[in-house]
Design a protein around this motif. Structure first.
Motif, PDB file in Angstrom:
ATOM      1  N   ALA A  10       0.797  -1.225   0.000  1.00  0.00           N
ATOM      2  CA  ALA A  10       0.000   0.000   0.000  1.00  0.00           C
ATOM      3  C   ALA A  10       0.829   1.274   0.000  1.00  0.00           C
ATOM      4  CB  ALA A  10      -0.938  -0.008   1.206  1.00  0.00           C
ATOM      5  N   ALA A  11       1.918   1.301   0.783  1.00  0.00           N
ATOM      6  CA  ALA A  11       2.648   2.560   0.950  1.00  0.00           C
ATOM      7  C   ALA A  11       4.008   2.306   1.572  1.00  0.00           C
ATOM      8  CB  ALA A  11       1.836   3.517   1.841  1.00  0.00           C
ATOM      9  N   PRO A  12       4.967   3.234   1.400  1.00  0.00           N
ATOM     10  CA  PRO A  12       6.271   3.082   2.049  1.00  0.00           C
ATOM     11  C   PRO A  12       6.183   3.085   3.565  1.00  0.00           C
ATOM     12  CG  PRO A  12       6.363   4.733   0.311  1.00  0.00           C
ATOM     13  CD  PRO A  12       4.918   4.413   0.530  1.00  0.00           C
ATOM     14  N   ALA A  13       5.196   3.780   4.123  1.00  0.00           N
ATOM     15  CA  ALA A  13       5.000   3.833   5.573  1.00  0.00           C
ATOM     16  C   ALA A  13       3.514   3.935   5.865  1.00  0.00           C
ATOM     17  CB  ALA A  13       5.745   5.016   6.182  1.00  0.00           C
ATOM     18  N   VAL A  14       3.086   3.242   6.895  1.00  0.00           N
ATOM     19  CA  VAL A  14       1.668   3.182   7.268  1.00  0.00           C
ATOM     20  C   VAL A  14       1.522   3.669   8.704  1.00  0.00           C
ATOM     21  CG1 VAL A  14      -0.219   1.562   7.748  1.00  0.00           C
ATOM     22  CG2 VAL A  14       1.142   1.307   5.666  1.00  0.00           C
ATOM     23  N   PRO A  15       0.474   4.443   9.025  1.00  0.00           N
ATOM     24  CA  PRO A  15       0.278   4.913  10.409  1.00  0.00           C
ATOM     25  C   PRO A  15       0.158   3.740  11.383  1.00  0.00           C
ATOM     26  CG  PRO A  15      -1.183   6.084   8.904  1.00  0.00           C
ATOM     27  CD  PRO A  15      -0.564   4.963   8.117  1.00  0.00           C
ATOM     28  N   LEU A  16       0.850   3.848  12.514  1.00  0.00           N
ATOM     29  CA  LEU A  16       0.878   2.781  13.519  1.00  0.00           C
ATOM     30  C   LEU A  16       0.601   3.372  14.891  1.00  0.00           C
ATOM     31  CD1 LEU A  16       1.568  -0.253  14.081  1.00  0.00           C
ATOM     32  CD2 LEU A  16       3.906   0.516  14.557  1.00  0.00           C
ATOM     33  N   LEU A  17      -0.243   2.701  15.655  1.00  0.00           N
ATOM     34  CA  LEU A  17      -0.589   3.165  17.001  1.00  0.00           C
ATOM     35  C   LEU A  17       0.398   2.611  18.015  1.00  0.00           C
ATOM     36  CD1 LEU A  17      -2.707   4.696  18.751  1.00  0.00           C
ATOM     37  CD2 LEU A  17      -3.887   2.491  19.010  1.00  0.00           C
ATOM     38  N   TYR A  18       0.799   3.451  18.971  1.00  0.00           N
ATOM     39  CA  TYR A  18       1.697   3.041  20.051  1.00  0.00           C
ATOM     40  C   TYR A  18       0.941   3.040  21.373  1.00  0.00           C
ATOM     41  CZ  TYR A  18       5.583   3.279  16.820  1.00  0.00           C
ATOM     42  OH  TYR A  18       6.433   3.031  15.764  1.00  0.00           O
ATOM     43  N   ASP A  19       1.517   2.360  22.361  1.00  0.00           N
ATOM     44  CA  ASP A  19       0.831   2.162  23.632  1.00  0.00           C
ATOM     45  C   ASP A  19       0.532   3.456  24.376  1.00  0.00           C
ATOM     46  OD1 ASP A  19       0.575  -0.540  23.343  1.00  0.00           O
ATOM     47  OD2 ASP A  19       2.266  -1.077  24.617  1.00  0.00           O
ATOM     48  N   ASP A  20       1.292   4.533  24.090  1.00  0.00           N
ATOM     49  CA  ASP A  20       1.022   5.811  24.748  1.00  0.00           C
ATOM     50  C   ASP A  20       0.104   6.696  23.910  1.00  0.00           C
ATOM     51  OD1 ASP A  20       2.692   6.456  22.680  1.00  0.00           O
ATOM     52  OD2 ASP A  20       4.144   7.572  23.889  1.00  0.00           O
ATOM     53  N   ASP A  21      -0.587   6.071  22.920  1.00  0.00           N
ATOM     54  CA  ASP A  21      -1.513   6.740  22.010  1.00  0.00           C
ATOM     55  C   ASP A  21      -0.823   7.611  20.965  1.00  0.00           C
ATOM     56  OD1 ASP A  21      -3.801   5.573  23.137  1.00  0.00           O
ATOM     57  OD2 ASP A  21      -3.945   7.134  24.662  1.00  0.00           O
ATOM     58  N   HIS A  22       0.493   7.567  20.919  1.00  0.00           N
ATOM     59  CA  HIS A  22       1.210   8.240  19.849  1.00  0.00           C
ATOM     60  C   HIS A  22       0.890   7.544  18.523  1.00  0.00           C
ATOM     61  CE1 HIS A  22       4.607  10.269  17.828  1.00  0.00           C
ATOM     62  NE2 HIS A  22       4.881   9.102  17.285  1.00  0.00           N
ATOM     63  N   VAL A  23       0.714   8.321  17.478  1.00  0.00           N
ATOM     64  CA  VAL A  23       0.511   7.758  16.146  1.00  0.00           C
ATOM     65  C   VAL A  23       1.808   7.931  15.363  1.00  0.00           C
ATOM     66  CG1 VAL A  23      -0.783   7.843  13.982  1.00  0.00           C
ATOM     67  CG2 VAL A  23      -1.960   8.193  16.168  1.00  0.00           C
ATOM     68  N   GLY A  24       2.504   6.841  15.175  1.00  0.00           N
ATOM     69  CA  GLY A  24       3.753   6.849  14.430  1.00  0.00           C
ATOM     70  C   GLY A  24       3.582   6.159  13.101  1.00  0.00           C
ATOM     71  N   LEU A  25       4.637   5.500  12.651  1.00  0.00           N
ATOM     72  CA  LEU A  25       4.624   4.847  11.349  1.00  0.00           C
ATOM     73  C   LEU A  25       5.273   3.468  11.454  1.00  0.00           C
ATOM     74  CD1 LEU A  25       5.923   7.861   9.231  1.00  0.00           C
ATOM     75  CD2 LEU A  25       3.564   7.016   9.265  1.00  0.00           C
ATOM     76  N   VAL A  54       7.254   0.743   8.836  1.00  0.00           N
ATOM     77  CA  VAL A  54       7.870   0.630   7.520  1.00  0.00           C
ATOM     78  C   VAL A  54       8.142  -0.835   7.227  1.00  0.00           C
ATOM     79  CG1 VAL A  54       9.970   1.131   6.215  1.00  0.00           C
ATOM     80  CG2 VAL A  54       8.881   2.933   7.557  1.00  0.00           C
ATOM     81  N   THR A  55       7.654  -1.308   6.083  1.00  0.00           N
ATOM     82  CA  THR A  55       7.790  -2.723   5.721  1.00  0.00           C
ATOM     83  C   THR A  55       8.497  -2.922   4.388  1.00  0.00           C
ATOM     84  OG1 THR A  55       5.566  -2.637   4.782  1.00  0.00           O
ATOM     85  CG2 THR A  55       5.763  -3.458   7.028  1.00  0.00           C
ATOM     86  N   ARG A  56       8.923  -1.831   3.746  1.00  0.00           N
ATOM     87  CA  ARG A  56       9.651  -1.940   2.488  1.00  0.00           C
ATOM     88  C   ARG A  56      11.151  -1.923   2.752  1.00  0.00           C
ATOM     89  NH1 ARG A  56       6.290   1.946  -1.775  1.00  0.00           N
ATOM     90  NH2 ARG A  56       4.298   0.812  -1.629  1.00  0.00           N
ATOM     91  N   TYR A  57      11.877  -2.691   1.951  1.00  0.00           N
ATOM     92  CA  TYR A  57      13.301  -2.911   2.198  1.00  0.00           C
ATOM     93  C   TYR A  57      14.130  -1.628   2.132  1.00  0.00           C
ATOM     94  CZ  TYR A  57      17.993  -4.848   1.658  1.00  0.00           C
ATOM     95  OH  TYR A  57      19.324  -5.133   1.816  1.00  0.00           O
ATOM     96  N   ASP A  58      14.031  -0.877   1.062  1.00  0.00           N
ATOM     97  CA  ASP A  58      14.883   0.304   0.903  1.00  0.00           C
ATOM     98  C   ASP A  58      14.600   1.344   1.985  1.00  0.00           C
ATOM     99  OD1 ASP A  58      16.164  -0.773  -1.289  1.00  0.00           O
ATOM    100  OD2 ASP A  58      14.899   0.253  -2.766  1.00  0.00           O
ATOM    101  N   ALA A  59      13.336   1.568   2.284  1.00  0.00           N
ATOM    102  CA  ALA A  59      12.988   2.541   3.325  1.00  0.00           C
ATOM    103  C   ALA A  59      13.479   2.071   4.684  1.00  0.00           C
ATOM    104  CB  ALA A  59      11.478   2.758   3.347  1.00  0.00           C
ATOM    105  N   ALA A  60      13.374   0.770   4.946  1.00  0.00           N
ATOM    106  CA  ALA A  60      13.819   0.231   6.234  1.00  0.00           C
ATOM    107  C   ALA A  60      15.316   0.449   6.422  1.00  0.00           C
ATOM    108  CB  ALA A  60      13.482  -1.259   6.312  1.00  0.00           C
ATOM    109  N   ARG A  61      16.123   0.120   5.434  1.00  0.00           N
ATOM    110  CA  ARG A  61      17.571   0.321   5.521  1.00  0.00           C
ATOM    111  C   ARG A  61      17.919   1.789   5.707  1.00  0.00           C
ATOM    112  NH1 ARG A  61      21.603  -3.410   3.752  1.00  0.00           N
ATOM    113  NH2 ARG A  61      22.800  -1.611   3.016  1.00  0.00           N
ATOM    114  N   SER A  77       8.584   2.446  13.421  1.00  0.00           N
ATOM    115  CA  SER A  77       8.971   1.062  13.668  1.00  0.00           C
ATOM    116  C   SER A  77       9.299   0.395  12.337  1.00  0.00           C
ATOM    117  CB  SER A  77       7.841   0.287  14.357  1.00  0.00           C
ATOM    118  OG  SER A  77       7.713   0.675  15.702  1.00  0.00           O
ATOM    119  N   VAL A  78      10.488  -0.188  12.254  1.00  0.00           N
ATOM    120  CA  VAL A  78      10.916  -0.899  11.058  1.00  0.00           C
ATOM    121  C   VAL A  78      10.612  -2.387  11.233  1.00  0.00           C
ATOM    122  CG1 VAL A  78      12.938  -1.660   9.758  1.00  0.00           C
ATOM    123  CG2 VAL A  78      12.691   0.752  10.398  1.00  0.00           C
ATOM    124  N   SER A  79      10.047  -2.997  10.217  1.00  0.00           N
ATOM    125  CA  SER A  79       9.703  -4.417  10.267  1.00  0.00           C
ATOM    126  C   SER A  79      10.660  -5.237   9.415  1.00  0.00           C
ATOM    127  CB  SER A  79       8.272  -4.646   9.768  1.00  0.00           C
ATOM    128  OG  SER A  79       7.999  -6.034   9.660  1.00  0.00           O
TER     129      SER A  79
END
Length: 416
Positions: free
Chosen positions: A30-45, A47-54, A319-321
């Motif tokens: 879908a995208a180079p980065a996707v919105p991700l929820l964190y335990d403190d309610d922060h909305v981060g990202l 990343v699951t694509r190789y080049d962006a992760a590196r 968060s990099v996956s």
């Protein structure tokens, strides 16, 4: 670049080490980065694509702080009883003496960036170099042979065992202790404290006992190096704590998961039996397709950063996956397939950049030799059941897979 996900996502729990959740591939497509929820309610990202992760893992504009963990589906988290590469462990409600608290703060590799992190890291990397690992090869081979002998109790008769608990864990713990400098007679206590739940104070009491032993009996190990360096005692004990808490669990996981992968595709196991030289490349494929980390410890942008067309604002956590990046079809053909003939070098199974796995060269040796001897000893080894083929709770708040029990048989065990 726009993202089709407007609501923050949560980490999926329906995946397994060798069959990740389809959600990960969906995000990657879908995208180079996707919105991700964190335990403190922060909305981060995420990343699951190789080049962006590196790119993110090697960019000094991302900090290890703050320590916020992504939310997983169901909002349920198991106790943090397993440690992972370059792990941090903060003092909990149990009493902990002031020097131990100071050690954790001084040498917390996950709370340090830049020159301070580099100094701490340099203090322990020497014993994990390619050259140093080669000097350990014969010892590791003997230790694995000994574990196989114990596994079969010296019998050539049929048998059954849990490869994780009775093979992978003892090998990983013993080799880890050798590199750090834990005397042989204290290895069982190490396993009690660092592979099972234990208080932080008990761990530091053990560390001080080991360090005191090494003061009077120096060796070719990390503790001896630290004692001869300019690190303070507080820093040295903190670095030993980091090392004892990290790495051995990852190696044990990988030996177990590699075994599951091979025994699930016996033609690939047989190919290694016929030509053990295939193992060096196969280890990289084990790491690519069986990565332990669904997401690595998060990084937070210290300034606005653009990655693959996505602007990560200052203060936004990412968060990099490795699980996602290692299966990116833009990097590898037939990315979802396990194939020991593949050139899998460049995977992110050991992380990447300044916080990459310190012990990765030693880990490669352990995995390679453990799999080689296992396949050589048991030509008819077969998988009975592996807990990891079914979704298990994450092993850590940062979202790592569990190895689970790996039941195998050989000989006539279980035959009718």
């Amino acid at each position: 670049m726009s993202c089709p996900f407007h609501d923050p996502q949560q980490l999926p729990r329906d995946g397994t080490p060798l069959r990740p959740s389809p959600t990960i591939a969906h995000w990657r497509d879908a995208a180079p980065a996707v919105p991700l929820l964190y335990d403190d309610d922060h909305v981060g990202l995420v990343v699951t694509r190789y080049d962006a992760a590196r790119a993110i893992l090697s960019d000094p504009r991302f900090s290890q702080l703050p320590h916020r963990m992504p939310t997983a589906v169901g909002h349920q988290r198991p106790p943090d009883t397993a440690q992972t590469a370059e792990t941090a462990e903060s003092p909990g409600p149990d009493p902990l003496d002031d020097q131990a608290k100071a050690s954790i703060d001084a040498a917390n590799l996950l709370a340090l960036d830049g020159a301070t992190h580099q100094r701490m890291r340099r203090g322990i990397t020497g014993r994990f170099s390619v050259k140093q690992v080669r000097t350990r090869q014969e010892w590791v081979g003997r230790r694995i042979t000994q574990q196989l002998d114990e596994l079969t109790h010296g019998r050539e008769a049929a048998g059954e065992a849990d490869l994780f608990a009775s093979y992978a864990q003892p090998i990983a713990a013993a080799t880890h202790c050798l590199a750090i400098g834990v005397p042989d007679d204290l290895v069982p206590r190490f396993r009690e404290l660092f592979t099972e739940p234990a208080s932080l104070q008990a761990k530091f009491d053990f560390i001080r006992k080991v360090v005191a032993r090494r003061e009077g009996d120096p060796g070719e190990d990390v503790i001896t190096d630290l004692l001869a360096s300019d690190f303070s005692r507080v820093e040295a004990e903190g670095l030993v704590f980091q090392l004892m808490s990290a790495g051995h669990d990852s190696v044990a996981y990988l030996i177990a998961t590699a075994s599951v992968a091979l025994l699930s595709q016996p033609e690939q196991a047989q190919a290694i039996r016929e030509d053990p030289s295939r193992l060096a490349g196969a280890v990289e494929e084990f790491m690519r397709t069986g990565a332990m980390f669904l997401t690595l410890f998060p990084r937070t942008a210290t300034e606005d950063v653009e990655i693959e067309g996505v602007v990560v604002e200052r203060g936004r956590t990412v968060s990099v996956s490795p699980v996602g990046a290692n299966r990116d079809p833009q990097r590898w053909e037939r990315a979802e397939e396990f194939d020991i003939e593949r050139d899998a070098f460049g995977h992110l199974g050991f992380g990447h950049g300044p916080h990459g796995c310190i012990g990765q060269q030693l880990a490669r040796l352990e995995i390679r030799e453990a799999i080689r001897q296992l396949l050589e000893r048991f030509e008819d080894l077969r998988l009975v059941d592996a807990e990891q083929t079914r979704p298990l709770p994450f092993a850590n708040p940062v979202a790592t897979y569990e190895a689970g029990a790996v039941r195998v048989r050989w000989g006539d065990a279980g035959s009718q």
